[in-house]
Design a protein around this motif. Structure first.
Motif, PDB file in Angstrom:
ATOM      1  N   THR A  30      -9.126   3.429  50.864  1.00 47.08           N
ATOM      2  CA  THR A  30      -9.347   3.985  49.529  1.00 47.08           C
ATOM      3  C   THR A  30      -8.180   4.893  49.178  1.00 47.08           C
ATOM      4  N   ASP A  61     -10.698   0.609  47.364  1.00 48.40           N
ATOM      5  CA  ASP A  61     -11.248   1.290  46.198  1.00 48.40           C
ATOM      6  C   ASP A  61     -10.220   2.264  45.655  1.00 48.40           C
ATOM      7  N   ALA A  63     -10.464   5.404  44.511  1.00 47.67           N
ATOM      8  CA  ALA A  63     -11.385   6.540  44.437  1.00 47.67           C
ATOM      9  C   ALA A  63     -10.925   7.609  45.413  1.00 47.67           C
ATOM     10  N   ILE A  67     -15.597  10.954  46.888  1.00 40.86           N
ATOM     11  CA  ILE A  67     -16.599  10.034  46.347  1.00 40.86           C
ATOM     12  C   ILE A  67     -17.291   9.336  47.523  1.00 40.86           C
ATOM     13  N   PRO A  68     -18.611   9.452  47.672  1.00 36.41           N
ATOM     14  CA  PRO A  68     -19.300   8.818  48.805  1.00 36.41           C
ATOM     15  C   PRO A  68     -18.997   7.330  48.887  1.00 36.41           C
ATOM     16  N   ARG A  70     -20.692   4.743  49.654  1.00 32.49           N
ATOM     17  CA  ARG A  70     -21.657   3.797  49.101  1.00 32.49           C
ATOM     18  C   ARG A  70     -21.662   3.780  47.573  1.00 32.49           C
ATOM     19  N   GLN A  71     -20.884   4.665  46.966  1.00 29.48           N
ATOM     20  CA  GLN A  71     -20.702   4.612  45.516  1.00 29.48           C
ATOM     21  C   GLN A  71     -19.437   3.854  45.137  1.00 29.48           C
ATOM     22  N   ARG A  72     -18.751   3.312  46.132  1.00 25.05           N
ATOM     23  CA  ARG A  72     -17.515   2.569  45.894  1.00 25.05           C
ATOM     24  C   ARG A  72     -17.782   1.065  45.982  1.00 25.05           C
ATOM     25  N   THR A  73     -17.297   0.326  45.016  1.00 26.98           N
ATOM     26  CA  THR A  73     -17.539  -1.120  44.964  1.00 26.98           C
ATOM     27  C   THR A  73     -16.944  -1.839  46.164  1.00 26.98           C
ATOM     28  N   ARG A  76     -18.965  -1.297  49.380  1.00 30.39           N
ATOM     29  CA  ARG A  76     -20.230  -2.041  49.393  1.00 30.39           C
ATOM     30  C   ARG A  76     -19.990  -3.508  49.779  1.00 30.39           C
ATOM     31  N   GLU A 104     -22.350  11.953  58.298  1.00 33.47           N
ATOM     32  CA  GLU A 104     -21.983  10.625  57.799  1.00 33.47           C
ATOM     33  C   GLU A 104     -21.306   9.801  58.884  1.00 33.47           C
TER      34      GLU A 104
END
Length: 283
Positions: A30, A61, A63, A67-68, A70-73, A76, A104
């Motif tokens: 990321t 990503d 990002a 940004i967590p 699991r909020q990144r496309t 996932r 985490e």
């Protein structure tokens, strides 16, 4: 197919050493810059191929790290590939790109174990303690012990032509290491230390020599910049630090770097170290 356990923090070992040759892996990173993300994936691909793994998927990503995952496309997608067995391993520059807190990280490791799947972090390094450092000035902070979280190192010819390549590499790997400070400032400080080595630490016999460069991020997000040269008989003097012999080291100090110097145990090399905090520089 049998999968190894995840590669996590522990004793020094080669990332991916427990993974089977020919394993199918997915690459992930990321970044807030797409060019850096693409460069990172290329570096990860080269690493995976060196291990004998097959890269089946790549994802990134755009990002920031806060940004967590699991909020990144992109992440996932990686989760789905690992959960369905389409990939048996994950290659990411460092664990903190996916899991930033201890909770985490524990959750990520337990999830990988449950699949099972492995993870390799080629730029993470291992937790260690650097040797004590004596401040050249003999000031109140004469001894510095730095717990390292992740690091990168490489050697370069002690020649002016190496400096541009060093700056380019440092820019990319500071992004990979995820240092939250000002990267332009860090590169400028590194350039000053490396230039100082090239100019002042050449062997007396003029034989070709190399300098070793190391970038290390500590557990409290400080950046340690080490430049090692083969001239332990040319110490980091107070005059050099204060700018009386050239302005390079003085300028590094003005940029916020804390400078120190120490010799290797066999007294064959000298390391000049600069430590930078991630906050703003005040001139």
């Amino acid at each position: 197919m049998t999968h190894p356990t995840p590669i996590t923090a522990g004793p020094p070992r080669t990332p991916g050493a427990d993974a089977p040759a020919g394993a199918d892996v997915v690459l992930y990173t990321t970044s807030i810059n797409s060019r850096i993300a693409v460069q990172t994936l290329a570096t990860l691909r080269n690493f995976a191929e060196q291990q004998g793994w097959t890269v089946t998927h790549e994802a990134y990503d755009l990002a920031p790290l806060h940004i967590p995952a699991r909020q990144r496309t992109g992440w996932r997608t990686v989760e789905r590939l690992l959960a369905t067995g389409e990939a048996g391993g994950l290659v990411v520059p460092a664990e903190h790109e996916v899991a930033t807190t201890p909770a985490e990280q524990r959750e990520l490791r337990e999830w990988l174990l449950s699949l099972p799947a492995f993870a390799a972090y080629p730029h993470a390094g291992h937790h260690e303690t650097l040797p004590p450092v004596t401040e050249a000035s003999g000031g109140p902070e004469a001894v510095l012990t730095v717990p390292v979280d992740r690091e990168w190192s490489r050697s370069y010819a002690m020649a002016p032509a190496s400096l541009r390549q060093l700056r380019d590499h440092a820019r990319m790997f500071l992004m990979l290491l995820g240092w939250p400070g000002d990267i332009a400032t860090a590169i400028e400080v590194l350039s000053r230390l490396a230039h100082n080595a090239v100019v002042h630490a050449q062997p007396d016999d003029k034989a070709p020599a190399r300098m070793a460069v190391r970038l290390a991020v500590t557990e409290d997000d400080a950046l340690v910049i080490d430049v090692q040269d083969p001239r332990p008989d040319v110490p980091l003097s107070d005059a050099a630090r204060d700018g009386e012999k050239g302005r390079g080291l003085k300028y590094a100090r003005l940029l916020g770097a804390r400078l120190s110097c120490f010799m290797s145990e066999d007294a064959r090399f000298k390391t000049v170290r600069a430590q930078l905090l991630p906050g703003e520089v005040s001139l």
